[in-house]
Design a protein around this motif. Structure first.
Motif, PDB file in Angstrom:
ATOM      1  N   GLU A   1      -0.419  -2.223  -7.803  1.00  0.00           N
ATOM      2  CA  GLU A   1      -0.530  -3.654  -8.088  1.00  0.00           C
ATOM      3  C   GLU A   1      -0.678  -4.501  -6.828  1.00  0.00           C
ATOM      4  O   GLU A   1      -1.251  -5.594  -6.868  1.00  0.00           O
ATOM      5  CB  GLU A   1       0.687  -4.117  -8.888  1.00  0.00           C
ATOM      6  N   ASP A   2      -0.144  -4.017  -5.705  1.00  0.00           N
ATOM      7  CA  ASP A   2      -0.219  -4.820  -4.479  1.00  0.00           C
ATOM      8  C   ASP A   2      -1.441  -4.478  -3.627  1.00  0.00           C
ATOM      9  O   ASP A   2      -1.522  -4.858  -2.459  1.00  0.00           O
ATOM     10  CB  ASP A   2       1.059  -4.635  -3.646  1.00  0.00           C
ATOM     11  N   SER A   3      -2.425  -3.769  -4.199  1.00  0.00           N
ATOM     12  CA  SER A   3      -3.648  -3.445  -3.459  1.00  0.00           C
ATOM     13  C   SER A   3      -4.591  -4.633  -3.425  1.00  0.00           C
ATOM     14  O   SER A   3      -4.859  -5.264  -4.459  1.00  0.00           O
ATOM     15  CB  SER A   3      -4.366  -2.253  -4.106  1.00  0.00           C
TER      16      SER A   3
ATOM     17  N   ASN B   1      -5.969  -2.199   3.390  1.00  0.00           N
ATOM     18  CA  ASN B   1      -5.162  -2.911   2.379  1.00  0.00           C
ATOM     19  C   ASN B   1      -5.400  -2.430   0.948  1.00  0.00           C
ATOM     20  O   ASN B   1      -5.495  -3.233   0.016  1.00  0.00           O
ATOM     21  CB  ASN B   1      -5.399  -4.431   2.451  1.00  0.00           C
ATOM     22  N   PHE B   2      -5.500  -1.125   0.762  1.00  0.00           N
ATOM     23  CA  PHE B   2      -5.591  -0.590  -0.594  1.00  0.00           C
ATOM     24  C   PHE B   2      -4.643   0.600  -0.717  1.00  0.00           C
ATOM     25  O   PHE B   2      -4.271   1.230   0.275  1.00  0.00           O
ATOM     26  CB  PHE B   2      -7.026  -0.165  -0.943  1.00  0.00           C
ATOM     27  N   GLN B   3      -4.265   0.899  -1.929  1.00  0.00           N
ATOM     28  CA  GLN B   3      -3.443   2.070  -2.200  1.00  0.00           C
ATOM     29  C   GLN B   3      -3.753   2.596  -3.589  1.00  0.00           C
ATOM     30  O   GLN B   3      -3.692   1.855  -4.580  1.00  0.00           O
ATOM     31  CB  GLN B   3      -1.953   1.756  -2.067  1.00  0.00           C
ATOM     32  N   LEU B   4      -4.104   3.876  -3.639  1.00  0.00           N
ATOM     33  CA  LEU B   4      -4.341   4.543  -4.918  1.00  0.00           C
ATOM     34  C   LEU B   4      -3.029   5.105  -5.441  1.00  0.00           C
ATOM     35  O   LEU B   4      -2.149   5.495  -4.666  1.00  0.00           O
ATOM     36  CB  LEU B   4      -5.359   5.675  -4.744  1.00  0.00           C
TER      37      LEU B   4
ATOM     38  N   GLY C   1      -0.242   7.383  -6.378  1.00  0.00           N
ATOM     39  CA  GLY C   1       0.126   8.731  -5.952  1.00  0.00           C
ATOM     40  C   GLY C   1      -0.257   9.087  -4.536  1.00  0.00           C
ATOM     41  O   GLY C   1       0.003  10.213  -4.094  1.00  0.00           O
ATOM     42  N   LEU C   2      -0.870   8.161  -3.799  1.00  0.00           N
ATOM     43  CA  LEU C   2      -1.277   8.429  -2.422  1.00  0.00           C
ATOM     44  C   LEU C   2      -0.701   7.369  -1.490  1.00  0.00           C
ATOM     45  O   LEU C   2      -0.406   6.243  -1.912  1.00  0.00           O
ATOM     46  CB  LEU C   2      -2.801   8.437  -2.297  1.00  0.00           C
ATOM     47  N   PRO C   3      -0.551   7.692  -0.197  1.00  0.00           N
ATOM     48  CA  PRO C   3      -0.076   6.689   0.766  1.00  0.00           C
ATOM     49  C   PRO C   3      -1.095   5.555   0.914  1.00  0.00           C
ATOM     50  O   PRO C   3      -2.257   5.696   0.512  1.00  0.00           O
ATOM     51  CB  PRO C   3       0.051   7.486   2.072  1.00  0.00           C
ATOM     52  N   PRO C   4      -0.699   4.434   1.484  1.00  0.00           N
ATOM     53  CA  PRO C   4      -1.639   3.332   1.697  1.00  0.00           C
ATOM     54  C   PRO C   4      -2.843   3.762   2.535  1.00  0.00           C
ATOM     55  O   PRO C   4      -2.721   4.542   3.484  1.00  0.00           O
ATOM     56  CB  PRO C   4      -0.792   2.287   2.445  1.00  0.00           C
TER      57      PRO C   4
END
Length: 289
Positions: free
Chosen positions: A16-18, A99-102, A104-107
């Protein structure tokens, strides 16, 4: 006729914070033998599309041979480098995003740690080419709405790469990569020495045909062609940065016969060694504005 209706669905692919942010786009081409030394991008991911040519990207000390249609992904903080093939120079597009994050994965990671960074775009290679070209076109012209268009296209790149990462890629087997990587590392270290397939076979205690098969399977290049490219890259550096004689340059690149070296150099670069030196000397005297 094809009719496909859409309904609004919410997919939780990003956290949500991506807030993906496109930082830059780069297009590198028409540079035989170019290389970029080891580096990394802090809190940024890099997505590359190989539009043509061949080369070797190294990530975390593992070499990967790439060619037209490949997608190369470097997660944040991954140390990587590149060497373009002399005979078939890389034509590569690159975007850097942060500034993205999927889920299950790190930023700023598109792939799990230690995953193979090379994916095949397969039948969608034209889609990737169009996305990079359109981002570049929009950025160059800066017409109304260009920034938002570039942002949306970069998010599309992220999601297409996410889809590719979930598809079977048919990577080389670990044992193939291990032997092939050791062979290429040996060639990098000993390229000045007399090397044949027989000497490689004796050093690695396997047959010459097995070595050739493993290297070709893993990196789509023969050991001898890799050795020649490595020698020519060194010769290019020495011609451009020193005043060593042709005989010494040839010897330092692993060739005792300057005439044979000159013939190989011309076949790989399209220039004779001293022509190559004059070209780069003139460029140094007349730098671009």
């Amino acid at each position: 006729m094809i009719f496909l209706p859409f309904t609004l669905t919410k997919e939780n692919i990003f956290t949500e914070d991506s807030h993906p942010e496109l930082l830059k786009i780069v297009h590198s081409c028409d540079q035989p033998g170019w290389k970029l030394n080891a580096h990394s991008h802090t809190r940024q991911a890099e997505i590359l599309y190989i539009a043509g040519g061949e080369g070797i990207y190294t990530a975390d000390n593992m070499p990967y041979h790439v060619h037209e249609g490949d997608i190369v992904i470097f997660n944040s903080d991954v140390i990587h480098s590149v060497e373009s093939n002399v005979a078939a120079p890389l034509d590569v597009w690159s975007v850097t995003i942060q500034n993205f994050q999927l889920q299950g994965l790190p930023p700023n990671h598109l792939l799990p740690d230690r995953a193979c960074p090379v994916l095949s775009s397969g039948s969608r290679h034209a889609v990737f080419a169009s996305l990079y070209e359109e981002i570049c076109w929009q950025r160059q012209r800066e017409q109304a709405g260009y920034a938002q268009i570039c942002h949306m296209l970069s998010v599309s790149l992220l999601l297409l790469c996410y889809q590719l990462s979930k598809e079977p890629q048919n990577p080389a087997a670990p044992q193939t990569l291990e032997l092939a990587s050791r062979v290429l590392s040996y060639l990098d270290e000993h390229f000045r020495e007399p090397i044949t397939m027989e000497t490689l076979a004796a050093h690695f205690h396997v047959s010459a045909s097995h070595i050739s098969h493993e290297v070709n399977s893993a990196f789509h290049v023969s050991p001898i062609n890799y050795l020649i490219d490595r020698r020519i890259r060194h010769a290019q550096w020495e011609l451009a940065s020193t005043d060593h004689s042709l005989k010494d340059v040839a010897l330092h690149a692993g060739y005792e016969n300057p005439s044979h070296f000159s013939q190989l150099f011309f076949r790989r670069t399209g220039l004779k060694p001293l022509e190559f030196r004059r070209t780069y000397t003139e460029q140094d005297k007349n730098p671009r504005p």
